[in-house]
Design a protein around this motif. Sequence first.
Motif, PDB file in Angstrom:
ATOM      1  N   ALA A  15     -57.557 -50.533  25.935  1.00  0.00           N
ATOM      2  CA  ALA A  15     -56.632 -51.392  26.691  1.00  0.00           C
ATOM      3  C   ALA A  15     -55.185 -51.076  26.321  1.00  0.00           C
ATOM      4  O   ALA A  15     -54.299 -51.043  27.189  1.00  0.00           O
ATOM      5  CB  ALA A  15     -56.945 -52.862  26.427  1.00  0.00           C
ATOM      6  N   VAL A  16     -54.936 -50.832  25.022  1.00  0.00           N
ATOM      7  CA  VAL A  16     -53.590 -50.472  24.571  1.00  0.00           C
ATOM      8  C   VAL A  16     -53.162 -49.145  25.197  1.00  0.00           C
ATOM      9  O   VAL A  16     -52.033 -49.004  25.699  1.00  0.00           O
ATOM     10  CB  VAL A  16     -53.533 -50.397  23.032  1.00  0.00           C
ATOM     11  CG1 VAL A  16     -52.176 -49.857  22.574  1.00  0.00           C
ATOM     12  CG2 VAL A  16     -53.796 -51.769  22.416  1.00  0.00           C
ATOM     13  N   ARG A  18     -54.318 -47.649  27.975  1.00  0.00           N
ATOM     14  CA  ARG A  18     -54.080 -47.793  29.416  1.00  0.00           C
ATOM     15  C   ARG A  18     -52.719 -48.420  29.669  1.00  0.00           C
ATOM     16  O   ARG A  18     -51.973 -47.986  30.554  1.00  0.00           O
ATOM     17  CB  ARG A  18     -55.190 -48.640  30.057  1.00  0.00           C
ATOM     18  CG  ARG A  18     -56.552 -47.950  30.108  1.00  0.00           C
ATOM     19  CD  ARG A  18     -57.532 -48.692  31.010  1.00  0.00           C
ATOM     20  NE  ARG A  18     -57.777 -50.059  30.590  1.00  0.00           N
ATOM     21  CZ  ARG A  18     -58.702 -50.442  29.719  1.00  0.00           C
ATOM     22  NH1 ARG A  18     -59.491 -49.533  29.161  1.00  0.00           N
ATOM     23  NH2 ARG A  18     -58.852 -51.720  29.404  1.00  0.00           N
ATOM     24  N   HIS A  19     -52.379 -49.439  28.889  1.00  0.00           N
ATOM     25  CA  HIS A  19     -51.070 -50.100  29.065  1.00  0.00           C
ATOM     26  C   HIS A  19     -49.920 -49.141  28.742  1.00  0.00           C
ATOM     27  O   HIS A  19     -48.931 -49.071  29.492  1.00  0.00           O
ATOM     28  CB  HIS A  19     -50.992 -51.332  28.167  1.00  0.00           C
ATOM     29  CG  HIS A  19     -49.659 -52.008  28.193  1.00  0.00           C
ATOM     30  ND1 HIS A  19     -49.123 -52.585  29.326  1.00  0.00           N
ATOM     31  CD2 HIS A  19     -48.722 -52.175  27.220  1.00  0.00           C
ATOM     32  CE1 HIS A  19     -47.929 -53.084  29.051  1.00  0.00           C
ATOM     33  NE2 HIS A  19     -47.662 -52.843  27.780  1.00  0.00           N
ATOM     34  N   GLN A  22     -49.711 -46.348  31.512  1.00  0.00           N
ATOM     35  CA  GLN A  22     -49.403 -46.858  32.865  1.00  0.00           C
ATOM     36  C   GLN A  22     -48.069 -47.595  32.945  1.00  0.00           C
ATOM     37  O   GLN A  22     -47.474 -47.675  34.021  1.00  0.00           O
ATOM     38  CB  GLN A  22     -50.533 -47.776  33.344  1.00  0.00           C
ATOM     39  CG  GLN A  22     -51.844 -47.040  33.593  1.00  0.00           C
ATOM     40  CD  GLN A  22     -53.027 -47.967  33.815  1.00  0.00           C
ATOM     41  OE1 GLN A  22     -52.971 -49.170  33.529  1.00  0.00           O
ATOM     42  NE2 GLN A  22     -54.123 -47.411  34.325  1.00  0.00           N
ATOM     43  N   ASN A  23     -47.565 -48.112  31.805  1.00  0.00           N
ATOM     44  CA  ASN A  23     -46.396 -48.993  31.872  1.00  0.00           C
ATOM     45  C   ASN A  23     -45.251 -48.621  30.945  1.00  0.00           C
ATOM     46  O   ASN A  23     -44.249 -49.333  30.896  1.00  0.00           O
ATOM     47  CB  ASN A  23     -46.831 -50.437  31.576  1.00  0.00           C
ATOM     48  CG  ASN A  23     -47.857 -50.950  32.563  1.00  0.00           C
ATOM     49  OD1 ASN A  23     -47.575 -51.127  33.735  1.00  0.00           O
ATOM     50  ND2 ASN A  23     -49.074 -51.168  32.089  1.00  0.00           N
ATOM     51  N   THR A  24     -45.379 -47.519  30.176  1.00  0.00           N
ATOM     52  CA  THR A  24     -44.277 -47.086  29.315  1.00  0.00           C
ATOM     53  C   THR A  24     -44.126 -45.569  29.456  1.00  0.00           C
ATOM     54  O   THR A  24     -44.911 -44.923  30.147  1.00  0.00           O
ATOM     55  CB  THR A  24     -44.539 -47.413  27.825  1.00  0.00           C
ATOM     56  OG1 THR A  24     -45.461 -46.460  27.278  1.00  0.00           O
ATOM     57  CG2 THR A  24     -45.089 -48.832  27.644  1.00  0.00           C
ATOM     58  N   ASP A 229     -55.793 -57.552  27.868  1.00  0.00           N
ATOM     59  CA  ASP A 229     -54.553 -56.946  28.366  1.00  0.00           C
ATOM     60  C   ASP A 229     -53.319 -57.665  27.812  1.00  0.00           C
ATOM     61  O   ASP A 229     -52.272 -57.043  27.591  1.00  0.00           O
ATOM     62  CB  ASP A 229     -54.529 -56.946  29.893  1.00  0.00           C
ATOM     63  CG  ASP A 229     -55.552 -55.972  30.475  1.00  0.00           C
ATOM     64  OD1 ASP A 229     -56.146 -55.204  29.702  1.00  0.00           O
ATOM     65  OD2 ASP A 229     -55.770 -55.995  31.701  1.00  0.00           O
ATOM     66  N   ASP A 230     -53.428 -58.977  27.581  1.00  0.00           N
ATOM     67  CA  ASP A 230     -52.340 -59.700  26.919  1.00  0.00           C
ATOM     68  C   ASP A 230     -52.175 -59.215  25.483  1.00  0.00           C
ATOM     69  O   ASP A 230     -51.053 -59.070  24.979  1.00  0.00           O
ATOM     70  CB  ASP A 230     -52.615 -61.212  26.924  1.00  0.00           C
ATOM     71  CG  ASP A 230     -52.244 -61.883  28.240  1.00  0.00           C
ATOM     72  OD1 ASP A 230     -51.347 -61.371  28.931  1.00  0.00           O
ATOM     73  OD2 ASP A 230     -52.842 -62.923  28.566  1.00  0.00           O
ATOM     74  N   ALA A 232     -52.895 -56.204  24.365  1.00  0.00           N
ATOM     75  CA  ALA A 232     -52.281 -54.876  24.418  1.00  0.00           C
ATOM     76  C   ALA A 232     -50.762 -54.985  24.552  1.00  0.00           C
ATOM     77  O   ALA A 232     -50.011 -54.275  23.865  1.00  0.00           O
ATOM     78  CB  ALA A 232     -52.863 -54.082  25.584  1.00  0.00           C
ATOM     79  N   LYS A 233     -50.304 -55.871  25.424  1.00  0.00           N
ATOM     80  CA  LYS A 233     -48.855 -56.062  25.606  1.00  0.00           C
ATOM     81  C   LYS A 233     -48.207 -56.592  24.317  1.00  0.00           C
ATOM     82  O   LYS A 233     -47.091 -56.195  23.962  1.00  0.00           O
ATOM     83  CB  LYS A 233     -48.597 -57.021  26.765  1.00  0.00           C
ATOM     84  CG  LYS A 233     -49.003 -56.453  28.121  1.00  0.00           C
ATOM     85  CD  LYS A 233     -48.968 -57.530  29.207  1.00  0.00           C
ATOM     86  CE  LYS A 233     -49.558 -56.992  30.503  1.00  0.00           C
ATOM     87  NZ  LYS A 233     -49.735 -58.055  31.523  1.00  0.00           N
TER      88      LYS A 233
END
Length: 335
Positions: A15-16, A18-19, A22-24, A229-230, A232-233
Amino acid sequence: MKILITGGAGFIGSAVIRHLIQNTSHQVMNIDKLTYAGNLASLECVSDDDRYSFEQVDITNRIEIERVFSKYQPDAVMHLAAESHVDRSIDGPAAFIETNVIGTYVLLDVAMHYFSALSDTRRKLFRFIHVSTDEVYGDLSPQEQPFTESSPYQPSSPYSASKASSDHLVRAWHRTYGLPVIVTNCSNNYGAYQYPEKLIPVVILNALAGKPLPIYGNGQQVRDWLYVDDHAKALVAVLEKGKVGETYNIGGNNEQTNMAIVLAVCDVLEVLVPNKPQGLKTYRDLITHVDDRPGHDKRYSIDTTKIEQELGWKPQESFESGLRKTVEWYLANPS
């Protein structure tokens, strides 16, 4: 940053990753032993990205860990590799000592030698993030206040004792050698891609198959539930903004009894899969009480004030929305 992630094929690690992809704009090097709980299919959506790489490595193998540090030259380590199933730790504690204690020691020692040789500029940026569990604090009575970062350690199972040991090692490497570490302690995670030995996926899959839904004892054990997912963020926020030497508790602010969790999964399935196995009236009819686990902790609860105030992180997913997303994922991904 170039981030070395251990255990990246596991539930939380994937999950970390993927985050991050996909987002950094960070680069990720994933090392994982690929035990029963590691699955590279969890990373298929990012595996072709130029910023992602993977090597099958056991964190207790010092020569391999030294090679990985030398080859990838990471700016940070996020250490998630761990044996994490309490029941398995009761039946076979040796693997938990080996991975969680010895593996963490090897990582710390190699990271320290690597860190010592960095330039002053890179040393200021380097971080070692150690991902741990709220189970190191032991359990609470219904009246007690939630665990904070200063709660004493009172682990109950071989699993939580091994994680407590690793936490202590990480803090010792900070205090004694100056390694820039941050420790996080999280509550129960749930979500997509979780290996089906943990409560929620077991209940989903057993219910769909018309099999018993096992509940330990009276089912009144309380846990705080955090959508993966929370989490991971939160871990990325700790990496980017956390203060060296600090501990951050990461929770979902959502205490539920095990019985309430099972009932909630059954209710979601009633809506999403009304066509039940033959002869079954309601999914709840499958609930079965089994002998309680030895040394079973009664309640975990975690105070997230520190990470919310200092790093601006809060869980975004409600339990209802997160649980529905989780059940929908298992229905869509039977393989």
